[in-house]
Design a protein around this motif. Structure first.
Motif, PDB file in Angstrom:
ATOM      1  N   GLN A  25       0.833  -1.202   0.000  1.00 62.36           N
ATOM      2  CA  GLN A  25       0.000   0.000   0.000  1.00 62.36           C
ATOM      3  C   GLN A  25       0.867   1.250   0.000  1.00 62.36           C
ATOM      4  OE1 GLN A  25      -3.316   0.534   2.527  1.00 62.36           O
ATOM      5  NE2 GLN A  25      -3.560  -1.643   2.918  1.00 62.36           N
ATOM      6  N   ALA A  26       0.359   2.283  -0.625  1.00 60.20           N
ATOM      7  CA  ALA A  26       1.081   3.547  -0.606  1.00 60.20           C
ATOM      8  C   ALA A  26       0.982   4.129   0.804  1.00 60.20           C
ATOM      9  CB  ALA A  26       0.457   4.507  -1.599  1.00 60.20           C
ATOM     10  N   THR A  27       2.112   4.480   1.368  1.00 61.77           N
ATOM     11  CA  THR A  27       2.108   5.086   2.690  1.00 61.77           C
ATOM     12  C   THR A  27       2.779   6.452   2.600  1.00 61.77           C
ATOM     13  OG1 THR A  27       4.142   3.883   3.132  1.00 61.77           O
ATOM     14  CG2 THR A  27       2.138   2.976   4.063  1.00 61.77           C
ATOM     15  N   ARG A  28       2.232   7.395   3.361  1.00 63.81           N
ATOM     16  CA  ARG A  28       2.909   8.686   3.435  1.00 63.81           C
ATOM     17  C   ARG A  28       3.387   8.861   4.864  1.00 63.81           C
ATOM     18  NH1 ARG A  28       0.108  14.083   1.398  1.00 63.81           N
ATOM     19  NH2 ARG A  28      -0.999  13.873   3.376  1.00 63.81           N
ATOM     20  N   ILE A  29       4.685   9.078   4.974  1.00 69.01           N
ATOM     21  CA  ILE A  29       5.268   9.186   6.314  1.00 69.01           C
ATOM     22  C   ILE A  29       5.617  10.635   6.622  1.00 69.01           C
ATOM     23  CG2 ILE A  29       7.159   8.440   7.808  1.00 69.01           C
ATOM     24  CD1 ILE A  29       7.326   5.870   6.268  1.00 69.01           C
ATOM     25  N   THR A  30       5.026  11.150   7.679  1.00 67.24           N
ATOM     26  CA  THR A  30       5.396  12.471   8.180  1.00 67.24           C
ATOM     27  C   THR A  30       6.298  12.246   9.370  1.00 67.24           C
ATOM     28  OG1 THR A  30       3.231  13.292   7.537  1.00 67.24           O
ATOM     29  CG2 THR A  30       4.491  14.651   9.072  1.00 67.24           C
ATOM     30  N   VAL A  31       7.396  12.994   9.426  1.00 68.37           N
ATOM     31  CA  VAL A  31       8.355  12.769  10.501  1.00 68.37           C
ATOM     32  C   VAL A  31       8.352  13.926  11.484  1.00 68.37           C
ATOM     33  CG1 VAL A  31      10.792  12.433  11.055  1.00 68.37           C
ATOM     34  CG2 VAL A  31       9.836  11.383   9.005  1.00 68.37           C
ATOM     35  N   ALA A  32       8.276  13.606  12.756  1.00 72.88           N
ATOM     36  CA  ALA A  32       8.484  14.596  13.810  1.00 72.88           C
ATOM     37  C   ALA A  32       9.768  14.215  14.514  1.00 72.88           C
ATOM     38  CB  ALA A  32       7.308  14.588  14.778  1.00 72.88           C
ATOM     39  N   ARG A  33      10.715  15.151  14.579  1.00 65.54           N
ATOM     40  CA  ARG A  33      12.018  14.806  15.138  1.00 65.54           C
ATOM     41  C   ARG A  33      12.050  14.920  16.661  1.00 65.54           C
ATOM     42  NH1 ARG A  33      16.101  15.085  11.171  1.00 65.54           N
ATOM     43  NH2 ARG A  33      17.520  14.369  12.764  1.00 65.54           N
TER      44      ARG A  33
END
Lengths: 149, 242
Positions: A25-33
């Motif tokens: 599946q297409a996943t979109r990853i948003t990163v919080a550092r």
């Protein structure tokens, strides 16, 4: 699928991204550092006003300043956020971290894979279970809408 | 000796600080070592065409040594955990512990014809996880340093004294020169190149730590090509804490 990855280590961010690239599946990853950024994104504050609500949160425990445990506590105390599954993703196998996470209603506790291939396998399993097998709150409504007259 | 007590307290605090330090070092250094290995492997798999034969060799050396570092950190972590995690003493059946270790190691080493000659072992009062580790490393050692020319036979026996049990683990393996009989119990000490005998030189250091924590002693009697006999004592009544 929308993933919020709370992770301070740049190398781990790249490895997790690459591991999910191979999933079906297409996943979109948003990163919080850090934890503060994670809460800003979840509350859609300031520059994050248009941030998507994640389907799942991958949360590292060992974060600079605010710990992952305290981020977990805040998420699970918030009626608007607590239904989002939080998967702890950490290198710690310490009992106090495992118990501490489940006590604060973490949905799963996953130890970071040591090999990249194992990490890819983990991403695949997370995708299979959390994105396909499991019904998440958003999905229930969508399904009912389709079935009910 | 008015000053004796504060000195003892200071020494204990120092020991505690050191064990915390060793734990942090081994735990926190793991991540960077992991990153070195992971990204070198990615570079190799994604862009190997851009590198010469020498370049490929350097890749392998970086990865091998990165893994070696990780394994050494794993060993250090196990060792420091013996200091940081409290012992929980209960009654243990040594026969069951030995049987479990043997089954596990036999399959790990894929040894089809290894034989265990085990005497009836006593029930002791000790920390079960640690005693299991102790037997595991001694048996592992006996199997690893086997003589390829001989069938593998490991013997485990015990003599019960008034105050202590004397356990013996003997093998028909390659043996150890006298001058290294103390050395082998030091962490990371190896007598062979990695290519000959893999391993990080941690097992016997753990074994010694576990035995001394239970108030016992451990030593080896051995000579080259004569096999080795590891002996350790454990108090009949759980000993004073170390």
């Amino acid at each position: 699928m929308e993933i919020l990855l709370v992770e301070d280590n740049r190398g781990d961010v790249i490895l997790v991204r690459k591991a999910f690239e191979a999933t079906r599946q297409a996943t979109r990853i948003t990163v919080a550092r850090n934890g503060h950024k994670a809460m800003q994104i979840l509350h859609r504050e300031g520059e994050y006003a248009n941030a998507a609500v994640p389907d799942i949160i991958l949360l590292d425990l060992n974060l600079p300043k605010r710990s992952g445990i305290s981020v977990l506590e805040e998420i699970k105390a918030d009626p608007a956020l607590r239904r989002i599954p939080v998967l702890i993703l950490t290198s710690s196998r310490a009992e106090k971290d495992i118990i501490g996470s489940y006590d604060r209603h973490a949905n799963a506790y996953v130890v970071k894979a040591r090999e990249f291939e194992t990490l890819q396998d983990m991403a695949k399993k997370i995708e299979e279970f959390w994105f396909s097998q499991v019904l998440l709150p958003g999905a229930i409504e969508a399904k009912n809408d389709g079935v009910e007259p | 000796m008015k000053d004796a007590a504060p000195v003892v307290i200071a020494e204990l605090a120092l020991a505690e600080e050191f064990s915390d330090f060793a734990y942090s070092v081994s735990h926190d250094l793991w991540g960077p070592a992991q990153a070195v290995v992971a990204f070198t492997r990615l570079l190799k798999s994604e862009q190997s065409g851009a590198f010469s034969e020498d370049g490929q060799l350097y890749f392998s050396l970086i990865v091998d040594n990165g893994r070696k570092l990780q394994e050494m950190l794993d060993g250090l972590l196990l060792y420091s955990r013996l200091n940081t995690i409290a012992r929980s003493i209960c009654e243990i059946d040594c026969n069951a512990v030995l049987a479990r270790c043997w089954t596990q190691l036999e399959s790990e080493n894929k040894l089809l014809n290894a034989a265990l000659d085990a005497a009836d072992l006593p029930r002791i009062r000790a920390d079960p996880a640690r005693i299991s580790q102790l037997f595991y490393h001694l048996i592992d050692n006996a199997l690893k340093f086997r003589d390829p020319e001989k069938p593998v036979l490991v013997g485990v026996s015990v003599t019960t004294g008034q105050k202590e049990f004397l356990f013996t683990v003997r093998d028909d393996g390659i043996g150890i020169e006298q001058e290294f009989h103390d050395d082998i119990f030091r962490i990371f000490r190896k007598l062979h190149a990695d290519e000959e005998y893999p391993g990080r030189g941690v097992g016997l250091a753990l074994a010694r730590k576990i035995v001394t924590q239970h108030g016992g002693r451990i030593w080896v009697k051995s000579a080259p090509s004569q096999g080795s006999m590891f002996q350790f004592t454990l108090p009949v009544i759980a000993g004073s804490d170390v």
